[in-house]
Design an enzyme around this catalytic site. Structure first.
Site, PDB file in Angstrom:
ATOM      1  NE  ARG A 260      -2.003   1.028   3.853  1.00 40.39           N
ATOM      2  CZ  ARG A 260      -1.502   1.410   5.022  1.00 40.39           C
ATOM      3  NH1 ARG A 260      -0.774   2.514   5.124  1.00 40.39           N
ATOM      4  NH2 ARG A 260      -1.693   0.676   6.094  1.00 40.39           N
ATOM      5  CG  HIS A 264      -5.883   2.039   6.801  1.00 42.12           C
ATOM      6  ND1 HIS A 264      -6.198   0.805   6.278  1.00 42.12           N
ATOM      7  CD2 HIS A 264      -6.968   2.436   7.516  1.00 42.12           C
ATOM      8  CE1 HIS A 264      -7.419   0.472   6.669  1.00 42.12           C
ATOM      9  NE2 HIS A 264      -7.908   1.437   7.408  1.00 42.12           N
ATOM     10  CE1 TYR A 273       1.790   2.706   8.478  1.00 42.71           C
ATOM     11  CE2 TYR A 273       0.656   4.451   9.677  1.00 42.71           C
ATOM     12  CZ  TYR A 273       0.744   3.614   8.582  1.00 42.71           C
ATOM     13  OH  TYR A 273      -0.196   3.681   7.592  1.00 42.71           O
TER      14      TYR A 273
END
Lengths: 363, 327
Positions: A260, A264, A273
């Site tokens: 990805r 998200h 992160y």
């Protein structure tokens, strides 16, 4: 794998790949595919157009026109490859990120935006497109797909279902229950896991100690890992899995190993992160660039074709934007519509009360 | 007329529904060869085969989730949850999917799924086998929630639930499974009471007792005892909890001026609270006393040696009747 190491910088050895990131065609002993130049141009066009829809939706969200958007950036090949493998009678069960599959099933992209703009919770007819509604609760739809497949069995129909979910969903009870159901009933269902490496901020190693495709063996059916950024391989692997399912050979788990590229959803910030080097490593595996390179090298398309697709994409982006802004807000009494299929006295009572309340503001 | 237990009446009702419509399926744990732990599906697999009476893996979420998929394919699954306390693993599928999917599709999807739940206590069972989880489901828009209390209703209401295009949570009072009554299985369905209507099961003039499921019988016994004290108590079997037939209740309470709601579930935030609030709103000037509630304490269901204290009985209902007359 430590948090600092670029995830997926090297392709795992068990990966089915038919087109390298450099655009070189490679053979695989179990999976082959013979595509005409026209089919390859068609796949390329799909990839570019869904990326353009996705970019437009992200832009619309940034401008406040959508409450949220779940971007598919980086996962175009997994979705177009698997989506184009479907026969018309097959039924697809998506999560909320399957914009590319929706495209393959003929769902108007503006219908997808309706959900994220907040005018409805879905709104297309699943039976019209054989593409079910987006499901937001993680993994719930895997059971629906298995149940639908059990219906196909009872109808003695020549069809299968495909169900999409992510790496995070594999931790859900429903997904594991769906594996059990599919296995013991030998249901014609293809589990298509897009392992995009991250469940919001949780990396794959928070979900599994083994490669996800190997989970299938514990449930008694085959699992295969495919290069999720390789549209040829995704098409070939899914086509075979669906054919096997349709012919009574039971379920298959496909793990599309992909990434990805964005957040998200538009609500999170991946820089908190994950490391930039990981993104850079995956940029080199871009699903569109490798097809483009292959087409150039093999003279499957010329510059005029690529320019025409780009122009079509821009036009599509403009159209999606325009029609998104034109989506009418539902009237207040729509709250009470479609809650029940048959007359329901509580809905009637509350609708009448609310209508009377609203009328109090008029005149 | 045939004499049937409530359990057998459900069985006959499902059998009739399966004969009438080949799309009707039965599914759940142990529903096939065993006929269900209460034998409610006894003999159905033998007669309709494993494709229509499906013994499932032991996972409640899977039962409801796959039933949804089958309904999307045009089937009408009737799911058995073995016991009330085991519905919670399936609660996600029931609440987030079954209830909401028709709305999500703007009405293009119909989910005619019935979730049968043997409910309530009184059979000396272990933990999680005696609960009354109806309020969780009456609180969820998109579901219909009904409760049968006698063999006649069991026979008709299960068929109405299966025919309904909405998802239905269907509560069966397990300690009444063995109660018998005459059931006319040849009666024309057009003459049946619609399953979203309440029914006056005993007429009266001084107080209205509202009950459903296992408490209907207890309430009828209480009404009979109250008559000996010269009190005429009307008993209404609510039958449908969502939607609630408030018009029928209102008509009764306006006449009697007193109202007591009885259920096994904890009183606090229980279904009786909803009924009491609605009755108060509609009948305020007709009420001689506040609407009172009888139910369980706000505790988990106790060990079975204590359940006689937990469950409302004749005396607890009569005590509430006395209190209503004391105002």
């Amino acid at each position: 794998m430590t948090a600092e190491a670029p995830r997926g910088a090297e392709a795992p050895p068990e990966l089915v790949q038919l087109l390298t990131p450099e655009g070189e065609r490679v053979e695989h002993p179990d999976y082959d595919i013979d595509l005409t130049p026209e089919e390859i141009r068609g796949l390329y066009r799909d990839l570019v157009l869904v990326r353009r829809v996705d970019l437009e939706a992200v832009a619309l969200q940034r401008q406040g026109e959508l409450g949220l958007w779940a971007s598919l950036l980086g996962q175009e090949a997994a979705q177009i490859g698997s989506g184009r493998a479907l026969a018309e009678t097959d039924m697809a069960f998506p999560t909320y990120r399957e914009h590319g599959v929706a495209w393959c099933r003929g769902v108007d992209p503006v219908n997808l935006l309706g959900l994220f703009r907040g005018v409805n919770h879905g709104g297309w007819d699943p039976a019209e497109h054989n593409f079910h509604l987006y499901t937001i609760v993680i993994g719930s739809q895997t059971l629906h797909a298995v149940g639908y497949a059990m219906g196909i069995q009872r109808d003695s129909a020549e069809a299968a279902t495909i169900v999409y979910f992510g790496d995070g969903a594999t931790s859900q009870g429903d997904v594991n229950e769906s594996f059990i159901w599919a296995s013991v009933f030998n249901a014609p269902v293809v589990f298509f896991c897009q392992n995009n490496q991250w469940a919001i901020s949780e990396p794959l190693e928070k979900q599994s100690r083994i490669p996800l495709y190997r989970r299938a063996s514990g449930f008694g059916f085959p699992g295969v890992r495919v290069d999720g950024n390789d549209v040829f391989a995704c098409l070939a692997v899914t086509r075979k899995a669906l054919a096997d399912a349709r012919s009574g050979q039971g379920p298959v788990l496909i793990e599309a190993f992909t990434y990805r590229m964005g957040a998200h959803t538009t609500s999170d910030d991946p820089t908190r992160y994950r490391v930039a080097s990981e993104l850079e490593a995956w940029k080199l595996k871009d699903p569109i660039e490798r097809v483009r390179a292959y087409m150039f090298k093999n003279q499957i398309a010329d510059q005029d074709f690529f320019d025409a697709v780009d122009a079509e994409a821009d036009e599509l982006g403009r159209d999606v934007r325009k029609r998104c802004l034109e989506l009418p807000d539902p009237g207040p009494l729509a709250i009470f519509d479609h809650v029940y299929a048959e007359p329901h006295r509580l809905m009637d009572e509350e609708r009448a009360q609310f209508a009377a309340y609203l009328e109090g503001f008029e005149g | 007329m045939t004499t049937l237990t409530l359990g057998k009446a459900l069985n006959e009702g499902m059998r009739k529904a399966m004969e009438d419509d080949p799309k009707v399926l039965i599914m759940g744990e142990d529903v096939g060869k065993l006929g269900g732990v209460f034998r409610v599906t006894d003999g159905l697999q033998k007669d309709f085969g494993e494709q229509r009476v499906i013994d499932t893996p032991l996972a409640e979420s899977g039962i409801i989730g796959t039933a949804i998929g089958l309904a999307l394919r045009g089937y009408r699954p009737v799911c058995e949850i073995q016991f009330d306390g085991f519905v919670f693993p399936a609660a996600d599928q029931i609440i987030t999917q079954l209830a909401k999917m028709p709305l999500r599709s703007l009405g293009k999807v119909k989910l005619p799924v019935v979730v049968r739940i043997p409910c309530g206590g009184g059979i000396g069972a272990v933990e999680h086998h005696s609960e009354s989880p109806e309020a969780y489901f009456t609180h969820t828009g998109g579901l219909r929630v009904v409760a049968c209390s006698n063999p006649v209703d069991a026979y008709t209401m299960i068929q109405q639930a299966i025919r309904c295009d909405d998802p239905v949570v269907f509560f069966e009072p397990k300690r009444r499974y063995w109660e018998k009554a005459e059931v006319d299985t040849s009666a024309d369905a057009a003459g049946w009471t619609p399953f979203d209507q309440a029914q006056v099961v005993r007429p009266g003039t001084d107080l209205t007792l509202l009950a459903y499921g296992p408490m209907v019988k207890t309430s009828l016994e209480a009404a009979a005892a109250a008559e000996e004290d010269g009190r005429s108590v009307e008993v209404i079997d609510l039958r449908s909890l969502n939607p609630l037939d408030i018009e029928r209740v209102e008509e009764s309470v306006r006449r009697t001026g007193r109202c007591v709601v009885v259920h096994e579930a904890p009183v606090y935030n229980g279904f009786g609270a909803e009924v009491a609030a609605r009755v108060t709103e509609r009948c305020f000037y007709n009420l001689e006393a506040p609407v009172l509630r009888v139910g369980g304490p706000s505790t988990p269901y106790p060990p079975s040696k204590l359940e006689d204290h937990y469950l409302p009985d004749l005396d607890r209902v009569l005590d509430a009747v006395d209190r209503a007359f004391a105002f």
